[in-house]
Scaffold this active site. Structure first.
Site, PDB file in Angstrom:
ATOM      1  N   SER A 192       9.029  -7.312   6.554  1.00 50.46           N
ATOM      2  CA  SER A 192       7.920  -8.330   5.668  1.00 50.46           C
ATOM      3  C   SER A 192       8.113  -9.303   5.823  1.00 50.46           C
ATOM      4  O   SER A 192       8.029  -9.576   6.786  1.00 50.46           O
ATOM      5  CB  SER A 192       8.076  -8.020   4.577  1.00 50.46           C
ATOM      6  OG  SER A 192       7.416  -8.295   3.169  1.00 50.46           O
TER       7      SER A 192
ATOM      8  N   ASP B  33       0.381   1.230   5.783  1.00 51.77           N
ATOM      9  CA  ASP B  33       0.512  -0.845   4.739  1.00 51.77           C
ATOM     10  C   ASP B  33      -1.152  -1.314   5.113  1.00 51.77           C
ATOM     11  O   ASP B  33      -0.967  -0.906   6.116  1.00 51.77           O
ATOM     12  CB  ASP B  33       1.591  -1.177   5.483  1.00 51.77           C
ATOM     13  CG  ASP B  33       2.378  -2.352   4.928  1.00 51.77           C
ATOM     14  OD1 ASP B  33       2.270  -2.665   4.185  1.00 51.77           O
ATOM     15  OD2 ASP B  33       2.875  -2.906   5.758  1.00 51.77           O
TER      16      ASP B  33
ATOM     17  N   HIS C 151       3.903  -0.516   2.417  1.00 52.64           N
ATOM     18  CA  HIS C 151       4.601  -1.757   2.519  1.00 52.64           C
ATOM     19  C   HIS C 151       5.990  -1.624   1.396  1.00 52.64           C
ATOM     20  O   HIS C 151       5.652  -1.527   0.175  1.00 52.64           O
ATOM     21  CB  HIS C 151       3.979  -3.294   2.300  1.00 52.64           C
ATOM     22  CG  HIS C 151       4.471  -3.879   2.724  1.00 52.64           C
ATOM     23  ND1 HIS C 151       4.584  -4.466   4.018  1.00 52.64           N
ATOM     24  CD2 HIS C 151       5.858  -5.088   1.766  1.00 52.64           C
ATOM     25  CE1 HIS C 151       5.177  -5.915   3.800  1.00 52.64           C
ATOM     26  NE2 HIS C 151       5.479  -6.024   3.024  1.00 52.64           N
TER      27      HIS C 151
END
Length: 310
Positions: A155, A253, A283
């Site tokens: 991330s 995502d 995600h």
């Protein structure tokens, strides 16, 4: 403009998130706690020591995960955790770091980098680059081989890893054998509400992006910076010579599109090793789905081992 896109409000929300994650981390068990992270993948031992790395931004605390004694000076991998550039989630990456140390045969440096709103852009990517440069230069006295170096992150940490690779390209080093970008945010110039996911309600919601992006880069004019948004069309620089990249996206995502665009850009410049899309994943999937996490982490370990073991 939403209320959360106002810097003062976003900063308040980010600080609330920080307090909540800090409390969760200190619990004796349960989701989000350090104890829960340490309990995952028990077959991979936790052989660690603490380290503080000097930088011009602030000292960076780090946890060093040591591999089994395959060689006296193993290669080294620098890991940057996720958390929207505002939360300190180093312990969440403990399972990944343990697996990489064992399966890739590398020392893993898990970095507790500065976060917003206390340290907005450009502090985090600058500190991250200086950490990696220090790791490359101090292998002899620390017990790893700084000449066999990889970087990566999940991330926001993936965004920082991309920024480190870009700075290394621009500043002439250090030499990075592989950059691992795991569901990274690579286009903060495009608002989250204008991004599309393959599911109606992806895990990363626009209100979260307002908090994260506004806290990290309060000045919207800076969001096209190449260290923030290398997947935005405004960044057209030649990336020939940048570190080879493993780009991993998640099928559901909200950030999948920018990951794909950056992978395509790296492919055009001869730097893409592989773009792997995790099916049926959103995600942050690897924090809760052990099966998918194990497969992806093993893939990362395989690429790291190939990049640094001669």
């Amino acid at each position: 403009m939403s209320l959360l896109a106002r810097p003062a409000v976003a900063a308040l929300a980010a600080k609330t998130m920080q307090r909540m994650t800090d409390l969760a981390d200190r619990r004796s068990g349960g989701r989000g706690s350090a104890a829960a992270s340490h309990a995952r993948f028990p077959e991979f031992p936790r052989n660690v020591r603490e380290l503080t790395i000097p930088t011009s931004v602030a000292p960076a605390r780090a946890t060093v995960y040591l591999p089994a004694a395959e060689e006296p000076a193993p290669p080294v991998h620098v890991n940057f955790h996720g958390g929207g550039y505002v939360m300190t989630l180093t312990e969440l990456d403990d399972p990944l770091c343990r697996l990489l140390a064992t399966e890739a045969g590398v020392a893993v440096i898990n970095v507790d980098y500065v976060v917003a709103p206390q340290h907005p852009f450009p502090a985090p990517p600058r500190q991250a680059y200086e950490v990696v440069r220090w790791v490359a230069e101090h292998g002899m006295d620390q017990g790893w081989d700084g000449g066999r170096l990889t970087v990566g992150g999940q991330s926001a940490g993936g965004g920082l890893a991309a920024a480190v690779a870009r700075q290394a390209l621009e500043e002439g080093g250090p030499s990075i054998a592989l950059q691992v970008l795991h569901y990274p945010p690579l286009d903060l110039a495009t608002h989250a509400k204008d991004k599309r996911a393959a599911v109606d309600k992806p895990g990363l919601r626009p209100w979260m992006a307002d908090v994260f992006d506004t806290s990290y880069v309060p000045d919207v004019r800076q969001r096209t910076d190449r260290l923030v948004s290398p997947a935005h069309p405004s960044d057209t620089a030649d990336l020939t010579g940048i570190a080879p990249a493993l780009v991993i996206t998640a099928a559901f995502d909200l950030l999948r599109g920018e990951g794909e665009r950056y992978a395509d850009r790296l492919r055009m410049d001869g730097a893409l090793v592989e773009h792997h899309d995790v099916p049926g994943a959103d995600h942050g999937y690897d924090t809760s789905d052990d099966e998918k996490a194990r497969k992806t982490y093993t893939l990362i370990a395989r690429h790291i081992r190939k990049a640094v073991h001669i």
